[in-house]
Motif scaffolding. Structure first.
Motif, PDB file in Angstrom:
ATOM      1  N   VAL A 223       0.862  -1.182   0.000  1.00  0.00           N
ATOM      2  CA  VAL A 223       0.000   0.000   0.000  1.00  0.00           C
ATOM      3  C   VAL A 223       0.898   1.232   0.000  1.00  0.00           C
ATOM      4  O   VAL A 223       1.586   1.497   0.982  1.00  0.00           O
ATOM      5  N   LEU A 224       0.894   1.954  -1.102  1.00  0.00           N
ATOM      6  CA  LEU A 224       1.650   3.188  -1.242  1.00  0.00           C
ATOM      7  C   LEU A 224       0.663   4.328  -1.471  1.00  0.00           C
ATOM      8  O   LEU A 224      -0.353   4.145  -2.156  1.00  0.00           O
ATOM      9  N   PRO A 225       0.927   5.522  -0.947  1.00  0.00           N
ATOM     10  CA  PRO A 225      -0.120   6.545  -0.957  1.00  0.00           C
ATOM     11  C   PRO A 225      -0.381   7.210  -2.293  1.00  0.00           C
ATOM     12  O   PRO A 225      -1.515   7.636  -2.548  1.00  0.00           O
ATOM     13  N   ARG A 226       0.611   7.345  -3.174  1.00  0.00           N
ATOM     14  CA  ARG A 226       0.409   8.131  -4.393  1.00  0.00           C
ATOM     15  C   ARG A 226       0.848   7.419  -5.666  1.00  0.00           C
ATOM     16  O   ARG A 226       0.652   7.943  -6.760  1.00  0.00           O
ATOM     17  N   ILE A 227       1.465   6.294  -5.566  1.00  0.00           N
ATOM     18  CA  ILE A 227       1.853   5.506  -6.730  1.00  0.00           C
ATOM     19  C   ILE A 227       1.412   4.072  -6.489  1.00  0.00           C
ATOM     20  O   ILE A 227       1.108   3.685  -5.354  1.00  0.00           O
ATOM     21  N   THR A 228       1.342   3.297  -7.558  1.00  0.00           N
ATOM     22  CA  THR A 228       0.952   1.898  -7.425  1.00  0.00           C
ATOM     23  C   THR A 228       2.136   1.018  -7.797  1.00  0.00           C
ATOM     24  O   THR A 228       2.896   1.321  -8.709  1.00  0.00           O
ATOM     25  N   SER A 229       2.282  -0.069  -7.077  1.00  0.00           N
ATOM     26  CA  SER A 229       3.420  -0.963  -7.289  1.00  0.00           C
ATOM     27  C   SER A 229       3.275  -1.744  -8.586  1.00  0.00           C
ATOM     28  O   SER A 229       2.166  -2.111  -8.994  1.00  0.00           O
ATOM     29  N   ASN A 230       4.408  -2.007  -9.209  1.00  0.00           N
ATOM     30  CA  ASN A 230       4.428  -2.785 -10.435  1.00  0.00           C
ATOM     31  C   ASN A 230       4.017  -4.223 -10.158  1.00  0.00           C
ATOM     32  O   ASN A 230       4.489  -4.848  -9.216  1.00  0.00           O
ATOM     33  N   VAL A 231       3.097  -4.733 -10.966  1.00  0.00           N
ATOM     34  CA  VAL A 231       2.651  -6.128 -10.893  1.00  0.00           C
ATOM     35  C   VAL A 231       2.840  -6.709 -12.282  1.00  0.00           C
ATOM     36  O   VAL A 231       2.150  -6.313 -13.219  1.00  0.00           O
ATOM     37  N   MET A 232       3.783  -7.645 -12.423  1.00  0.00           N
ATOM     38  CA  MET A 232       4.174  -8.031 -13.771  1.00  0.00           C
ATOM     39  C   MET A 232       4.290  -9.540 -13.942  1.00  0.00           C
ATOM     40  O   MET A 232       4.519 -10.282 -12.991  1.00  0.00           O
ATOM     41  N   VAL A 233       4.099  -9.956 -15.185  1.00  0.00           N
ATOM     42  CA  VAL A 233       4.361 -11.332 -15.609  1.00  0.00           C
ATOM     43  C   VAL A 233       5.737 -11.353 -16.252  1.00  0.00           C
ATOM     44  O   VAL A 233       6.102 -10.445 -17.009  1.00  0.00           O
ATOM     45  N   THR A 234       6.521 -12.375 -15.949  1.00  0.00           N
ATOM     46  CA  THR A 234       7.859 -12.531 -16.516  1.00  0.00           C
ATOM     47  C   THR A 234       7.946 -13.852 -17.269  1.00  0.00           C
ATOM     48  O   THR A 234       7.090 -14.730 -17.116  1.00  0.00           O
ATOM     49  N   TYR A 245      -3.778 -12.128  -7.732  1.00  0.00           N
ATOM     50  CA  TYR A 245      -3.304 -12.244  -6.349  1.00  0.00           C
ATOM     51  C   TYR A 245      -3.149 -10.865  -5.717  1.00  0.00           C
ATOM     52  O   TYR A 245      -3.383 -10.690  -4.511  1.00  0.00           O
ATOM     53  N   TRP A 246      -2.736  -9.880  -6.514  1.00  0.00           N
ATOM     54  CA  TRP A 246      -2.628  -8.514  -6.021  1.00  0.00           C
ATOM     55  C   TRP A 246      -3.998  -7.985  -5.593  1.00  0.00           C
ATOM     56  O   TRP A 246      -4.151  -7.425  -4.503  1.00  0.00           O
ATOM     57  N   MET A 247      -4.998  -8.194  -6.447  1.00  0.00           N
ATOM     58  CA  MET A 247      -6.343  -7.719  -6.115  1.00  0.00           C
ATOM     59  C   MET A 247      -6.891  -8.453  -4.887  1.00  0.00           C
ATOM     60  O   MET A 247      -7.559  -7.850  -4.039  1.00  0.00           O
ATOM     61  N   ASP A 248      -6.600  -9.749  -4.789  1.00  0.00           N
ATOM     62  CA  ASP A 248      -7.007 -10.494  -3.594  1.00  0.00           C
ATOM     63  C   ASP A 248      -6.347  -9.912  -2.337  1.00  0.00           C
ATOM     64  O   ASP A 248      -6.965  -9.852  -1.266  1.00  0.00           O
ATOM     65  N   SER A 249      -5.091  -9.483  -2.470  1.00  0.00           N
ATOM     66  CA  SER A 249      -4.384  -8.887  -1.340  1.00  0.00           C
ATOM     67  C   SER A 249      -5.052  -7.585  -0.901  1.00  0.00           C
ATOM     68  O   SER A 249      -5.114  -7.274   0.295  1.00  0.00           O
ATOM     69  N   HIS A 274      -8.537   2.386   3.711  1.00  0.00           N
ATOM     70  CA  HIS A 274      -9.607   1.897   2.846  1.00  0.00           C
ATOM     71  C   HIS A 274      -9.746   2.757   1.594  1.00  0.00           C
ATOM     72  O   HIS A 274      -9.949   2.229   0.486  1.00  0.00           O
ATOM     73  N   GLU A 275      -9.635   4.071   1.765  1.00  0.00           N
ATOM     74  CA  GLU A 275      -9.736   4.956   0.603  1.00  0.00           C
ATOM     75  C   GLU A 275      -8.625   4.669  -0.401  1.00  0.00           C
ATOM     76  O   GLU A 275      -8.866   4.642  -1.615  1.00  0.00           O
ATOM     77  N   ARG A 276      -7.426   4.433   0.099  1.00  0.00           N
ATOM     78  CA  ARG A 276      -6.314   4.171  -0.817  1.00  0.00           C
ATOM     79  C   ARG A 276      -6.472   2.830  -1.520  1.00  0.00           C
ATOM     80  O   ARG A 276      -6.200   2.715  -2.724  1.00  0.00           O
ATOM     81  N   LEU A 277      -6.904   1.818  -0.806  1.00  0.00           N
ATOM     82  CA  LEU A 277      -7.129   0.521  -1.433  1.00  0.00           C
ATOM     83  C   LEU A 277      -8.186   0.623  -2.526  1.00  0.00           C
ATOM     84  O   LEU A 277      -8.057   0.010  -3.595  1.00  0.00           O
ATOM     85  N   ASP A 278      -9.225   1.416  -2.281  1.00  0.00           N
ATOM     86  CA  ASP A 278     -10.259   1.609  -3.295  1.00  0.00           C
ATOM     87  C   ASP A 278      -9.693   2.321  -4.515  1.00  0.00           C
ATOM     88  O   ASP A 278     -10.022   1.982  -5.661  1.00  0.00           O
ATOM     89  N   VAL A 280      -6.605   2.214  -5.638  1.00  0.00           N
ATOM     90  CA  VAL A 280      -5.751   1.291  -6.397  1.00  0.00           C
ATOM     91  C   VAL A 280      -6.611   0.313  -7.200  1.00  0.00           C
ATOM     92  O   VAL A 280      -6.326   0.036  -8.378  1.00  0.00           O
ATOM     93  N   ARG A 281      -7.650  -0.213  -6.567  1.00  0.00           N
ATOM     94  CA  ARG A 281      -8.545  -1.119  -7.292  1.00  0.00           C
ATOM     95  C   ARG A 281      -9.171  -0.407  -8.488  1.00  0.00           C
ATOM     96  O   ARG A 281      -9.222  -0.956  -9.602  1.00  0.00           O
ATOM     97  N   GLU A 282      -9.632   0.824  -8.285  1.00  0.00           N
ATOM     98  CA  GLU A 282     -10.260   1.572  -9.371  1.00  0.00           C
ATOM     99  C   GLU A 282      -9.259   1.862 -10.489  1.00  0.00           C
ATOM    100  O   GLU A 282      -9.622   1.855 -11.674  1.00  0.00           O
ATOM    101  N   HIS A 283      -8.017   2.117 -10.116  1.00  0.00           N
ATOM    102  CA  HIS A 283      -6.975   2.350 -11.131  1.00  0.00           C
ATOM    103  C   HIS A 283      -6.839   1.144 -12.059  1.00  0.00           C
ATOM    104  O   HIS A 283      -6.794   1.294 -13.293  1.00  0.00           O
ATOM    105  N   HIS A 284      -6.775  -0.047 -11.480  1.00  0.00           N
ATOM    106  CA  HIS A 284      -6.629  -1.236 -12.326  1.00  0.00           C
ATOM    107  C   HIS A 284      -7.901  -1.490 -13.135  1.00  0.00           C
ATOM    108  O   HIS A 284      -7.820  -1.968 -14.281  1.00  0.00           O
TER     109      HIS A 284
END
Length: 355
Positions: A223-234, A245-249, A274-278, A280-284
């Motif tokens: 949980v970062l306040p102003r940026i979202t962490s990279n979630v990637m397939v390699t 798994y990120w969304m489940d987290s 809760h506001e920040r989690l919402d 991030v979810r909305e961003h994705h």
């Protein structure tokens, strides 16, 4: 192939509804006292994301460290300064790394050797640190080359990206031993109890630490306040679904109280979990919508073509590599959910279309 990814800039920046109760410390060995026996410090990083937050937890007669900074001389100098001046020679008791990325664990080997402290990590993070935190294999395995070819990356483009990865100056020395921590386990650190809360997607078994008595979450990169962490397939797990798994987290973390004080690894300490989690979810969800709208318009597209839709402003080859991995993470989630179809095209390229 693995590297600490750049954190993704959000396309649509929501209004900041978060509350930041503390001014951040400078990245020079200064600290902010969050609560008695809980100190917030910063280590500098010579990159666009120019700092990482680290924390000191009073642990009996000494201090436990949460995350390390990069494994570079400036980090080592600051830890020496903190140990001598701030802690006045009080011992470091243990080192806890939330996950394997090298801004979080890059100085783990040095701290272990210098202060003779145990390293605490989850199994998945330690094994990732030991096995994959290094330059790409040379030569690249054919399966890795095929992964990028299927995504629509040319041999020339891949060569530029891999060359940039091999020049990465921050690859750490690997620690040789650790103590395993597990999700749900409670760590007694001084007078506080911290429960290990699992995060997934950004890294395999990211350990957040939650203190229920005072409502404090050491959140790492989950949980970062102003940026979202990279979630990637390699290419190591080409059919992986890390974004699920990120969304489940995010759902798991939302079970914590709304008034939790969040101590992230970057940017400011804040209220508004809760506001920040919402957000991030909305961003994705916005990213999913961009993919579907583009495919509705053009019919089909490769991962590389869709990357430009999601990430129109990239700074260089490393950004392109990280952005491609995140694009494929969105595509794999939608494919597994039955929203997209994947089919072969000319050569090795694969295309996605709406189901």
């Amino acid at each position: 192939m693995h590297r600490e990814p750049v954190k993704e800039r959000e396309r649509i920046k929501p209004p900041d509804v978060l509350n930041y109760p503390f001014e951040p410390p400078k990245a020079d060995g200064s600290h902010v006292e969050i609560a008695p026996g809980l100190l917030w410090l910063r280590m500098p990083m010579p990159m666009t994301l120019d700092h990482i937050n680290v924390y000191l937890l009073r642990d009996g007669e000494g201090w436990a460290v949460v995350d390390t900074g990069l494994g570079i001389p400036r980090t080592f100098e600051l830890w020496e300064q903190i140990f001598t001046e701030k802690l006045a020679g009080q011992p470091l008791t243990r080192l806890i790394c939330t996950h394997c990325h090298y801004d979080h664990a890059g100085a783990a080997h040095w701290l272990q050797e210098r202060f003779d402290v145990p390293l605490l990590m989850t199994y998945g993070e330690f094994m990732m640190l030991r096995s994959l935190m290094g330059p790409p294999p040379d030569p690249m395995p054919q399966s890795h080359c095929d992964f990028y070819a299927k995504a629509g990356v040319t041999d020339e483009e891949l060569g530029v990206m891999v060359s940039a990865m091999r020049k990465d100056p921050f690859m750490p020395k690997h620690p040789h031993s650790y103590q395993r921590i597990r999700p749900g386990e409670v760590l007694q650190i001084g007078e506080r109890k911290w429960r290990v809360v699992l995060g997934e997607g950004h890294s395999p078994e990211h350990a957040c630490l939650y203190n229920e008595a005072e409502g404090i979450l050491l959140a790492g990169d989950q949980v970062l306040p102003r940026i979202t962490s990279n979630v990637m397939v390699t290419p190591i797990e080409p059919e992986g679904n890390p974004l699920k798994y990120w969304m489940d987290s995010l759902h798991r973390l939302r079970e914590l109280p709304a008034n939790t004080l969040v101590l992230p690894s970057h940017q400011g300490v804040f209220y508004g979990l809760h506001e920040r989690l919402d957000q991030v979810r909305e961003h994705h969800e916005q990213q999913f919508d961009l993919i579907k709208e583009h495919l509705l318009e053009v019919g089909k597209a490769s991962a590389a073509e869709l990357m430009v839709v999601l990430f129109p402003r990239l700074r260089g080859p490393i950004d392109r590599l990280m952005a491609l991995g995140e694009t494929i993470a969105h595509l794999n989630l939608l494919k597994h959910a039955g929203v997209l179809l994947r089919q072969s095209g000319t050569g090795k390229i694969e295309y996605f279309s709406l189901a």
